[in-house]
Write an enzyme that holds these catalytic residues in place. Structure first.
Site, PDB file in Angstrom:
ATOM      1  CG  ASN A  10      -1.779   1.065   1.416  1.00  0.00           C
ATOM      2  OD1 ASN A  10      -2.025   1.666   0.345  1.00  0.00           O
ATOM      3  ND2 ASN A  10      -2.346   1.290   2.636  1.00  0.00           N
ATOM      4  CE  LYS A  12      -0.003   2.894   5.046  1.00  0.00           C
ATOM      5  NZ  LYS A  12       0.066   3.189   6.243  1.00  0.00           N
ATOM      6  CG  HIS A  95      -5.951   2.340   5.285  1.00  0.00           C
ATOM      7  ND1 HIS A  95      -5.296   2.414   6.099  1.00  0.00           N
ATOM      8  CD2 HIS A  95      -4.486   0.636   5.095  1.00  0.00           C
ATOM      9  CE1 HIS A  95      -3.916   2.491   6.527  1.00  0.00           C
ATOM     10  NE2 HIS A  95      -3.507   1.448   6.384  1.00  0.00           N
ATOM     11  CD  GLU A  97      -2.931   5.382   7.221  1.00  0.00           C
ATOM     12  OE1 GLU A  97      -2.741   5.654   5.871  1.00  0.00           O
ATOM     13  OE2 GLU A  97      -1.176   4.895   7.452  1.00  0.00           O
ATOM     14  CD  GLU A 165      -2.896  -2.236   8.065  1.00  0.00           C
ATOM     15  OE1 GLU A 165      -2.023  -2.780   6.791  1.00  0.00           O
ATOM     16  OE2 GLU A 165      -3.686  -0.652   6.933  1.00  0.00           O
ATOM     17  N   GLY A 171       3.257   2.320  10.832  1.00  0.00           N
ATOM     18  CA  GLY A 171       3.625   3.302  10.568  1.00  0.00           C
ATOM     19  C   GLY A 171       4.820   3.675  11.517  1.00  0.00           C
ATOM     20  CB  SER A 211       5.379  -1.811  12.016  1.00  0.00           C
ATOM     21  OG  SER A 211       5.201  -0.570  12.033  1.00  0.00           O
TER      22      SER A 211
HETATM   23  P1  13P Z   1       3.053   0.662   7.641  1.00  0.00           P
HETATM   24  O1  13P Z   1       3.834  -0.812   6.563  1.00  0.00           O
HETATM   25  O2  13P Z   1       3.659   1.786   6.846  1.00  0.00           O
HETATM   26  O3  13P Z   1       3.232  -0.073   8.958  1.00  0.00           O
HETATM   27  O4  13P Z   1       1.928   0.572   7.337  1.00  0.00           O
HETATM   28  C1  13P Z   1       0.739  -0.409   7.146  1.00  0.00           C
HETATM   29  C2  13P Z   1      -0.294  -0.072   6.487  1.00  0.00           C
HETATM   30  O5  13P Z   1      -0.682   1.231   7.181  1.00  0.00           O
HETATM   31  C3  13P Z   1      -0.279  -0.613   5.056  1.00  0.00           C
HETATM   32  O6  13P Z   1      -2.303  -0.086   4.406  1.00  0.00           O
END
Ligand code: 13P
Length: 251
Positions: A10, A12, A95, A97, A165, A171, A211
């Protein structure tokens, strides 16, 4: 039941045309790392079409979100049909976010998953608890409610992927403990089987995200009922994505 692992990147809100060289490297490695595994990159919509051209058939592309409607007066939004039109096979919905930045609730996520199916896409439905919810001991309750609210009826192993997640692991460089991931994935499997029946519930892939890096991938991806990873930051670097794929057990 055997589930084919899925490693999904992803990107983002990252990725300019000049970063397509990373995808070129992934495409070159795809014959090897795609053996026994499904590979997917979800770049930003602006480079979806170019990514499709570079990645070819061995690495699927997907969207990061879609609107619930097929078309209409929704400035700035993208429909699942538009994603399918440029060759996407998957779309991430719900997601954390998007749930946080755009106030998406379970009902909105469910409508987006239904939109994905209408367009012939696989919906990757994301769920996960916040740190406060984990500390309050509410993790499994939260996950259960999110699955009940976000996953539409009619889910199968062919049209749904669930992505667990933990919000606090995204992150941050922190990952959930192996036993906590095993607990969550085991609970999610039982929940899917209860909801969809033995065969369908066993066929849906459940990804872990938050992560995931080359250094922890082997340990995380060996956990029972972890059928792949949803990778954020590390998917931006071809070397890291390739290393995570190699660390993913097949069959
Ligand atoms: P990270 O791998 O950067 O922690 O992000 C995970 C994520 O949100 C994938 O959708």
């Amino acid at each position: 039941m055997k589930r084919r692992p899925l490693i999904a990147g992803n990107w983002k809100m990252n990725g300019l045309l000049r970063q397509l060289t990373e995808l070129q490297m992934i495409a070159e490695a795809a014959g090897e790392i795609g053996e026994g595994r499904d590979l997917l990159i979800c770049p930003p919509a602006t480079i979806l079409s170019a990514s499709r051209g570079i990645l070819g058939q061995k690495v699927a592309i997907g969207g990061q979100d879609c609107h619930a409607a097929p078309s209409g007066a929704h400035t700035g939004d993208l429909s699942a049909e538009m994603l399918a039109d440029v060759g996407a096979r998957y779309v991430i919905v719900g997601h954390s976010e998007r749930r946080a930045d755009h106030d998406e609730d379970d009902a909105a996520v469910r409508a987006k998953a239904e939109a994905a199916w209408r367009a012939g896409l696989v919906a990757i439905v994301c769920i996960g608890e916040s740190e406060a919810q984990r500390e309050a001991g509410e993790t499994l309750d939260v996950l259960g409610a999110q699955v009940a609210g976000s996953v539409p009826d009619g889910a199968t192993g062919a049209n749904l992927v669930l992505a667990y997640e933990p919000v606090w692991a995204i992150g941050t460089g922190r990952t959930a403990a192996v036993e906590d991931i095993a607990d969550a994935h085991g609970f999610l499997r039982r929940t899917l089987v209860e909801r969809l029946g033995e065969e369908r519930g066993a066929a849906v892939r459940i990804l872990y995200g938050g992560s995931v890096k080359p250094g922890n991938a082997a340990e995380l991806l060996a956990i029972d009922d972890v059928d792949g990873a949803l990778v954020g930051g590390a998917s931006l670097k071809a070397d890291d994505f390739i290393a995570i794929c190699r660390a993913t057990p097949v069959g």
